[in-house]
Design a protein around this motif. Structure first.
Motif, PDB file in Angstrom:
ATOM      1  N   GLU A   1       0.827  -1.207   0.000  1.00  0.00           N
ATOM      2  CA  GLU A   1       0.000   0.000   0.000  1.00  0.00           C
ATOM      3  C   GLU A   1       0.864   1.260   0.000  1.00  0.00           C
ATOM      4  N   GLU A   2       0.503   2.196  -0.883  1.00  0.00           N
ATOM      5  CA  GLU A   2       1.295   3.417  -1.051  1.00  0.00           C
ATOM      6  C   GLU A   2       1.354   4.251   0.222  1.00  0.00           C
ATOM      7  N   LYS A   3       0.298   4.206   1.034  1.00  0.00           N
ATOM      8  CA  LYS A   3       0.253   5.044   2.235  1.00  0.00           C
ATOM      9  C   LYS A   3       1.315   4.664   3.260  1.00  0.00           C
ATOM     10  N   PHE A   4       1.898   3.472   3.122  1.00  0.00           N
ATOM     11  CA  PHE A   4       2.940   3.052   4.048  1.00  0.00           C
ATOM     12  C   PHE A   4       4.344   3.218   3.446  1.00  0.00           C
ATOM     13  N   GLY A   5       4.430   3.800   2.279  1.00  0.00           N
ATOM     14  CA  GLY A   5       5.714   3.952   1.610  1.00  0.00           C
ATOM     15  C   GLY A   5       6.302   5.338   1.776  1.00  0.00           C
ATOM     16  N   PRO A   6       7.554   5.530   1.356  1.00  0.00           N
ATOM     17  CA  PRO A   6       8.214   6.835   1.477  1.00  0.00           C
ATOM     18  C   PRO A   6       7.576   7.874   0.568  1.00  0.00           C
TER      19      PRO A   6
ATOM     20  N   ASP B   1       3.619   8.646   9.198  1.00  0.00           N
ATOM     21  CA  ASP B   1       3.497   7.976  10.496  1.00  0.00           C
ATOM     22  C   ASP B   1       2.916   6.578  10.281  1.00  0.00           C
ATOM     23  N   LEU B   2       3.562   5.578  10.856  1.00  0.00           N
ATOM     24  CA  LEU B   2       3.102   4.204  10.743  1.00  0.00           C
ATOM     25  C   LEU B   2       2.280   3.824  11.973  1.00  0.00           C
ATOM     26  N   PRO B   3       1.304   2.927  11.819  1.00  0.00           N
ATOM     27  CA  PRO B   3       0.469   2.543  12.964  1.00  0.00           C
ATOM     28  C   PRO B   3       1.224   1.746  14.022  1.00  0.00           C
ATOM     29  N   HIS B   4       2.301   1.120  13.644  1.00  0.00           N
ATOM     30  CA  HIS B   4       3.169   0.404  14.581  1.00  0.00           C
ATOM     31  C   HIS B   4       4.498   0.180  13.873  1.00  0.00           C
ATOM     32  N   TRP B   5       5.495  -0.314  14.620  1.00  0.00           N
ATOM     33  CA  TRP B   5       6.817  -0.559  14.034  1.00  0.00           C
ATOM     34  C   TRP B   5       7.115  -2.045  13.897  1.00  0.00           C
ATOM     35  N   GLY B   6       6.232  -2.891  14.389  1.00  0.00           N
ATOM     36  CA  GLY B   6       6.512  -4.310  14.252  1.00  0.00           C
ATOM     37  C   GLY B   6       5.469  -5.184  14.914  1.00  0.00           C
TER      38      GLY B   6
ATOM     39  N   THR C   1      11.518   3.061   9.137  1.00  0.00           N
ATOM     40  CA  THR C   1      10.273   3.420   9.810  1.00  0.00           C
ATOM     41  C   THR C   1      10.096   4.918  10.012  1.00  0.00           C
ATOM     42  N   HIS C   2      11.178   5.690  10.092  1.00  0.00           N
ATOM     43  CA  HIS C   2      11.028   7.129  10.354  1.00  0.00           C
ATOM     44  C   HIS C   2      12.130   7.919   9.637  1.00  0.00           C
ATOM     45  N   ALA C   3      12.173   7.848   8.327  1.00  0.00           N
ATOM     46  CA  ALA C   3      13.188   8.588   7.575  1.00  0.00           C
ATOM     47  C   ALA C   3      13.121  10.069   7.941  1.00  0.00           C
ATOM     48  N   LEU C   4      14.251  10.622   8.357  1.00  0.00           N
ATOM     49  CA  LEU C   4      14.315  12.001   8.825  1.00  0.00           C
ATOM     50  C   LEU C   4      15.066  12.870   7.822  1.00  0.00           C
ATOM     51  N   SER C   5      14.693  14.125   7.761  1.00  0.00           N
ATOM     52  CA  SER C   5      15.383  15.058   6.874  1.00  0.00           C
ATOM     53  C   SER C   5      16.867  15.119   7.236  1.00  0.00           C
ATOM     54  N   PRO C   6      17.767  15.163   6.246  1.00  0.00           N
ATOM     55  CA  PRO C   6      19.192  15.313   6.544  1.00  0.00           C
ATOM     56  C   PRO C   6      19.494  16.557   7.368  1.00  0.00           C
ATOM     57  N   THR C   7      18.615  17.563   7.298  1.00  0.00           N
ATOM     58  CA  THR C   7      18.816  18.791   8.056  1.00  0.00           C
ATOM     59  C   THR C   7      18.867  18.530   9.552  1.00  0.00           C
TER      60      THR C   7
ATOM     61  N   ILE D   1       7.647   3.799  23.183  1.00  0.00           N
ATOM     62  CA  ILE D   1       8.749   4.592  23.731  1.00  0.00           C
ATOM     63  C   ILE D   1       9.338   5.530  22.690  1.00  0.00           C
ATOM     64  N   ARG D   2       9.482   5.069  21.448  1.00  0.00           N
ATOM     65  CA  ARG D   2      10.282   5.792  20.461  1.00  0.00           C
ATOM     66  C   ARG D   2       9.474   6.656  19.478  1.00  0.00           C
ATOM     67  N   ALA D   3       8.232   6.312  19.226  1.00  0.00           N
ATOM     68  CA  ALA D   3       7.506   6.958  18.135  1.00  0.00           C
ATOM     69  C   ALA D   3       7.328   8.461  18.344  1.00  0.00           C
ATOM     70  N   LEU D   4       6.989   8.876  19.548  1.00  0.00           N
ATOM     71  CA  LEU D   4       6.762  10.305  19.796  1.00  0.00           C
ATOM     72  C   LEU D   4       8.050  11.104  19.613  1.00  0.00           C
ATOM     73  N   ARG D   5       9.162  10.547  20.042  1.00  0.00           N
ATOM     74  CA  ARG D   5      10.446  11.258  19.906  1.00  0.00           C
ATOM     75  C   ARG D   5      10.820  11.449  18.437  1.00  0.00           C
ATOM     76  N   THR D   6      10.743  10.386  17.663  1.00  0.00           N
ATOM     77  CA  THR D   6      11.132  10.508  16.255  1.00  0.00           C
ATOM     78  C   THR D   6      10.141  11.370  15.481  1.00  0.00           C
ATOM     79  N   LYS D   7       8.860  11.350  15.865  1.00  0.00           N
ATOM     80  CA  LYS D   7       7.876  12.211  15.204  1.00  0.00           C
ATOM     81  C   LYS D   7       8.197  13.677  15.454  1.00  0.00           C
ATOM     82  N   ALA D   8       8.588  14.015  16.679  1.00  0.00           N
ATOM     83  CA  ALA D   8       8.941  15.396  17.007  1.00  0.00           C
ATOM     84  C   ALA D   8      10.163  15.850  16.212  1.00  0.00           C
ATOM     85  N   ILE D   9      11.151  14.973  16.061  1.00  0.00           N
ATOM     86  CA  ILE D   9      12.344  15.314  15.286  1.00  0.00           C
ATOM     87  C   ILE D   9      11.986  15.502  13.817  1.00  0.00           C
ATOM     88  N   ALA D  10      11.113  14.643  13.293  1.00  0.00           N
ATOM     89  CA  ALA D  10      10.689  14.766  11.894  1.00  0.00           C
ATOM     90  C   ALA D  10       9.972  16.083  11.651  1.00  0.00           C
TER      91      ALA D  10
END
Length: 272
Positions: free
Chosen positions: A40-45, A152-157, A168-174, A230-239
């Motif tokens: 599904e495209e909605k789960f892709g980059p 944002d993914l509904p879960h990581w595994g 799971t959380h590709a971040l901008s190089p910036t 534990i991790r999703a909120l942190r990586t979302k804030a960084i993104a």
């Protein structure tokens, strides 16, 4: 990939490996993510709308880079340019990169290097920095690097499959946090697995109603759920911070450009 009591992972060379837990640390275009979520495209980059070019140029390094060991960043209405040392000063290696907004995703298969270089030269033609003018006149452009982000993914595994890092959380190089957050994912997961498996087999007596294999499977499932919590909120804030930081790298109106200059002036004026 086939599933049963264990995962069977197939490789392009025809080989196979069995595993109890499959970790997808295979980047923004993750194959493991497709095994977990499907096609599904909605789960892709997603293409961020910015692309970069860059490389190395053999040239004497400017004093600002050598004396202060500095990385120089220049923001403008049409994009961003940066440069720094690409090695010890004695090598005369200057690393440079240019990032700008593009209307469509660049195709590496049909890349016109002359056109890409001409567009870069046009973007930075009025640069006041003589180093930038020298680079765009001399440097070759071999490739273009689109920037990808993840929704944002509904879960990581689940079911013995887990994603970490850019998968799971590709971040901008910036943000300069891609590798750091992948390492935090891995460390968090290892600590969680260590604790839950210890509880299943170690100091905590096993449940009489569950077999060792079932307890291990339950321990892994708990670890994967906790990793996300534990991790999703942190990586979302960084993104989200990365998206805000990327705005000055895209095309701007005159008002946006001068607002940016005022912000940088205030930041430099009152930062201690």
């Amino acid at each position: 990939m086939r599933e049963g009591k264990v995962k069977v992972v197939g490789f392009k060379d025809g080989g196979e490996e069995e595993c109890d837990l499959l970790m997808g640390a295979d980047g923004v275009k993750s194959v493991v993510r497709k095994a977990l979520f499907g096609e599904e495209e909605k789960f892709g980059p997603k293409y961020s709308g910015t692309s970069g070019v860059g490389g190395f140029l053999t040239t004497p390094l400017p004093s600002s880079v050598v004396d202060k060991r500095a990385m120089v960043f220049t923001f403008g209405r049409n994009g961003f340019f940066g440069y720094s040392s690409g090695g010890p000063p004695s090598t005369d290696s200057l690393m440079w990169w240019s990032i700008s907004g593009t209307d469509s995703l660049p195709s590496r298969q049909n890349l016109d290097r002359d056109e890409i270089k001409a567009k870069m030269q046009k973007r930075h033609a009025n640069a006041a920095d003589p180093v930038i003018r020298d680079v765009i006149a001399k440097a070759d452009v071999d490739s273009v690097y689109p920037t990808w982000v993840m929704p944002d993914l509904p879960h990581w595994g689940e079911n013995g499959i887990v994603l970490v890092g850019d998968a799971t959380h590709a971040l901008s190089p910036t943000t300069e946090q891609g590798v750091s957050q992948a390492l935090e994912d891995a460390q968090t997961l290892s600590l969680l697995l260590g604790d839950t498996l210890k509880r299943a087999y170690g100091s905590v007596p096993p449940e009489e109603t569950a077999s060792p294999a079932e307890q291990e499977k339950d321990a892994v499932a708990v670890s994967l759920k906790l990793l996300y919590n534990i991790r999703a909120l942190r990586t979302k804030a960084i993104a989200e911070r990365g998206r805000r930081m990327d705005r000055p790298k895209t095309k701007m109106s005159a008002a946006q450009e001068y607002s940016m200059y005022c912000f940088f002036w205030l930041m430099m004026r009152f930062t201690f």
